[in-house]
Structure formats: C-alpha cells, structure tokens
Write an enzyme that holds these catalytic residues in place. Structure first.
Site, PDB file in Angstrom:
ATOM      1  N   LYS A  13       0.842  -1.199   0.000  1.00 27.46           N
ATOM      2  CA  LYS A  13       0.000   0.000   0.000  1.00 27.46           C
ATOM      3  C   LYS A  13       0.871   1.240   0.000  1.00 27.46           C
ATOM      4  CE  LYS A  13       0.435   1.542   4.538  1.00 27.46           C
ATOM      5  NZ  LYS A  13       1.570   2.409   4.836  1.00 27.46           N
ATOM      6  N   ASP A 146      -2.933  -1.935  10.139  1.00 26.87           N
ATOM      7  CA  ASP A 146      -3.049  -1.767   8.690  1.00 26.87           C
ATOM      8  C   ASP A 146      -3.764  -2.936   8.005  1.00 26.87           C
ATOM      9  OD1 ASP A 146      -1.883   0.706   8.353  1.00 26.87           O
ATOM     10  OD2 ASP A 146       0.122  -0.085   7.931  1.00 26.87           O
TER      11      ASP A 146
HETATM   12  O1  C5P Z   1      -1.187  -2.092  15.005  1.00 26.06           O
HETATM   13  P1  C5P Z   1       0.248  -2.353  14.749  1.00 26.06           P
HETATM   14  O2  C5P Z   1       0.786  -3.457  15.607  1.00 26.06           O
HETATM   15  O3  C5P Z   1       0.562  -2.565  13.313  1.00 26.06           O
HETATM   16  O4  C5P Z   1       1.008  -1.019  15.159  1.00 26.06           O
HETATM   17  C1  C5P Z   1       2.381  -1.022  15.424  1.00 26.06           C
HETATM   18  C2  C5P Z   1       2.692   0.117  16.356  1.00 26.06           C
HETATM   19  O5  C5P Z   1       2.552   1.353  15.679  1.00 26.06           O
HETATM   20  C3  C5P Z   1       1.806   0.219  17.546  1.00 26.06           C
HETATM   21  O6  C5P Z   1       2.273  -0.567  18.603  1.00 26.06           O
HETATM   22  C4  C5P Z   1       1.870   1.684  17.875  1.00 26.06           C
HETATM   23  O7  C5P Z   1       3.073   1.955  18.560  1.00 26.06           O
HETATM   24  C5  C5P Z   1       1.996   2.331  16.526  1.00 26.06           C
HETATM   25  N1  C5P Z   1       0.705   2.773  15.964  1.00 26.06           N
HETATM   26  C6  C5P Z   1       0.086   3.882  16.492  1.00 26.06           C
HETATM   27  N2  C5P Z   1      -1.098   4.327  15.958  1.00 26.06           N
HETATM   28  C7  C5P Z   1      -1.661   3.683  14.925  1.00 26.06           C
HETATM   29  C8  C5P Z   1      -1.044   2.558  14.370  1.00 26.06           C
HETATM   30  C9  C5P Z   1       0.137   2.124  14.919  1.00 26.06           C
HETATM   31  O8  C5P Z   1       0.591   4.478  17.443  1.00 26.06           O
HETATM   32  N3  C5P Z   1      -2.807   4.143  14.414  1.00 26.06           N
END
Ligand code: C5P
Length: 334
Positions: A13, A146
């Site tokens: 993406k 994502d």
């Molecule tokens: O959800 P995911 O594990 O992919 O996100 C990785 C990290 O990115 C989260 O632990 C957080 O620190 C940060 N994040 C965030 N806000 C979001 C997406 C991700 O702070 N909307």
C-alpha cells in the site's frame, strides 16, 4: 480442508495522505489517511500441513525473521475466530504457508500487514470456513492496524487507528505509476509514532489533515487519474510522520533532498517510512525516473542511509476493475 494450495497476491500500500490527528488513550494514534494498493505484491500460498503445527517458509529478498511473522499470527487468530464462531470441532487444521517476499519490510508499505490479510483469507478458504465479514474484520484488527485496509480490496479512507475503512472509488483513466525508493534501513513504526508524540512535527502541522480530507472528498465525487497526478506534488507533503521518521533516522533528510534535486519534483513518504514515492502518469515516465535515481545513487548525488543501496521499484497504482494487480504483479526491480 479443500486439500489444494490456496494462493493469494498480497499488494503493498501507499499512503497518498497520512494525517495524525492525536494520541488516543489506548496509546495508538488517530489517523486520517487515503490508502491505495500498489501492484508490487508478495505471493502467499497455503496448504494443509503434514505435521501438527502451522509452518511458514519465506523466500525472496529481504526476508525478516520468520518466528514473529504476521502470517503465522494471522492464521492463529483466524483459527481462534473460526472455533469461537463455528464451534471447537470446526475444521481449522494446521497449515503450511509459503511466502514469496517482494515488498521491502519495515518500509512503510505495509507488506507484513498485507501478508497477514492474505493469510486470513487463504486460511478461511483452505478450511472451507465461512465466517461473517464482521468476524473477519475483528481478526484483522487483532493482528495489526493496517490489516483491515487490505480486507476491502481497493482504495480507501482509513480512520481510527486503522480499523475504520471506507472504500472509495479509485481514480478513472490510465493507472498512474509510482516510483518507490526504499533505503536499506528498517524504520520501526512504534519508534516513529513515539517521535511524533514527543513533538517531532513539521512547522505546517495541520496541513496534512486538510489535504487528506480534501482528497477523500474529491475521490468520493469522482476524480481522474490526470487530476491525481497534478495533485501529487501537494500530496507529497501531506504526511505527518515525515518529520518523525527523519527524527528516528536523520539520514533521511539528505536522502530526500537528493531525490528532490535529482528528479526535480516533490517526493512523498509512505506511512512511517522510509520509502519515498513519486507518482507519474505512465510506466515510461516512472522507468525514466528510476533510471535517473539509479544514476544519482551511483555518482553520489543521492546518499541514502543504510548499509546497502536502496531498493528501487516502479509499480502501477491498482485501480478498480479486474486484472490490474495481476498485470502489475511485482512491479519491476530496476
Ligand atoms: O497495530 P500495529 O501493531 O501494526 O502497530 C504497530 C505500532 O505502531 C503500535 O504498537 C503503535 O506503537 C503504533 N501505531 C500507532 N497508531 C496507529 C497505528 C500504529 O501508534 N494508528
């Protein structure tokens, strides 16, 4: 189990816009982002495993550690959901997954999240397990912010921490192509959000949110590919995580400056970086730009952080309608 392997392409993406609206009480950040699939894809195949546990074999450039791979977490989460919805005896046996990586990892292109979304879909098909869309969405959100985007299969406005996904029409007309330049330095998303929260924001903070809302409105109303290409120079600045990524990896500042000089155009950043992007009206234009970047890297006009040379890809934006992803599969390494 249906028996045969189930194959899925998992596209990368691109964030055309990425506004960070604030930090939420749960520690995640509230986003407003227009995200589009790109015809640079990993390939995932899933089949019943011989042994008692799920397995994963990763091939291709840039393979990360497999133990923590999101594919295995996605299969496990899908299995939990199937058993919760259909009962403990529902078919959800061990799977052998094979992943061919083409998307650079920890690059802002959501390759791991796309692999996970493909794994959820492929596992459910391999098991012949029908669970309602809400169940699939719940699985996606538990695996990563994502992942939900890839469940809708097209252009989308993404809000919340990533779980609120509104499908919007893609642009009409010949698919624009994108040049992607990824320095060989993984940029961990949590570090970039932490830098944003600690104050690493640009002087024009707020402009990305306005640009993002404007783009979403234009896409809802119907936008041409040509109009998007014209708008790309403005969109290249509409990423609130750019200053934060540059705070985490200071070498990205000179890298971006070199790209801007070599190409004579504005350069965007996808997601939390470090991948830089430029949108062109055709494959020929994107190829010419890729050649110019290669030359500038070779003679030192572009200096990139990381221990190796950046990965340079060109790929089409995947538009609504059949066939675009298959046609663009893999983009091209240059
Ligand atoms: O959800 P995911 O594990 O992919 O996100 C990785 C990290 O990115 C989260 O632990 C957080 O620190 C940060 N994040 C965030 N806000 C979001 C997406 C991700 O702070 N909307």
């Amino acid at each position: 189990m249906t028996g045969g392997p189930v194959v899925r392409l998992a596209p990368a993406k691109l964030n055309l816009t990425l506004a960070v609206l604030g930090r939420r009480p749960d520690g995640y950040h509230a986003l407003h982002s227009v995200m589009v699939p790109v015809g640079l894809a990993d390939r995932l195949s899933v089949a019943p495993a011989i042994g008692p546990a799920d397995t994963l074999h990763v091939a291709g450039a840039d393979c990360g550690p497999t133990a923590d791979n999101l594919v295995l977490r996605a299969i496990a989460a899908a299995r939990d959901r199937v058993r919760a919805e259909l009962g403990p005896a529902a078919p959800a046996g061990p799977l052998a997954a094979r992943l061919e990586k083409r998307i650079p990892v920890a690059a802002g292109l959501a390759g791991g999240s796309s692999d996970a979304a493909a794994a959820i879909d492929a596992a459910l098909e391999a098991w012949g397990a029908a669970i309602p869309p809400a169940g699939r969405e719940a699985v996606a959100v538990t695996v990563g912010s994502d992942v939900a985007f890839f469940g809708v299969g097209g252009w989308a406005l993404v809000e919340g921490r990533g779980e609120r996904v509104e499908r919007i029409r893609s642009v009409r007309g010949p698919a624009p192509w994108v040049l992607l330049v990824t320095p060989a330095v993984p940029v961990p998303t949590p570090a970039v959000f932490a830098a944003w929260a600690a104050g690493a924001r640009g002087a024009g903070y707020g402009a990305a949110a306005a640009a993002s809302r404007h783009l979403a409105d234009e896409l809802r109303a119907g936008m041409s590919a040509r109009a998007l290409v014209v708008r790309a120079g403005i969109l290249a600045h509409a990423n609130d995580l750019m200053p934060a990524a540059q705070h985490v990896v200071p070498g990205l500042v000179a890298f971006r400056r070199g790209l801007i000089r070599a190409l004579g155009t504005a350069v965007g950043q996808s997601g939390s970086g470090p991948t830089a992007w430029v949108i062109y009206p055709s494959r020929e234009d994107a190829d010419a730009a890729a050649a110019a970047v290669r030359d500038a890297l070779a003679d030192g006009r572009i200096v990139a952080p990381g221990g190796a040379s950046p990965a340079v890809h060109v790929a089409p934006l995947v538009l609504d309608g059949p066939g675009t992803l298959a046609a663009g599969h893999g983009g091209s390494d240059t």
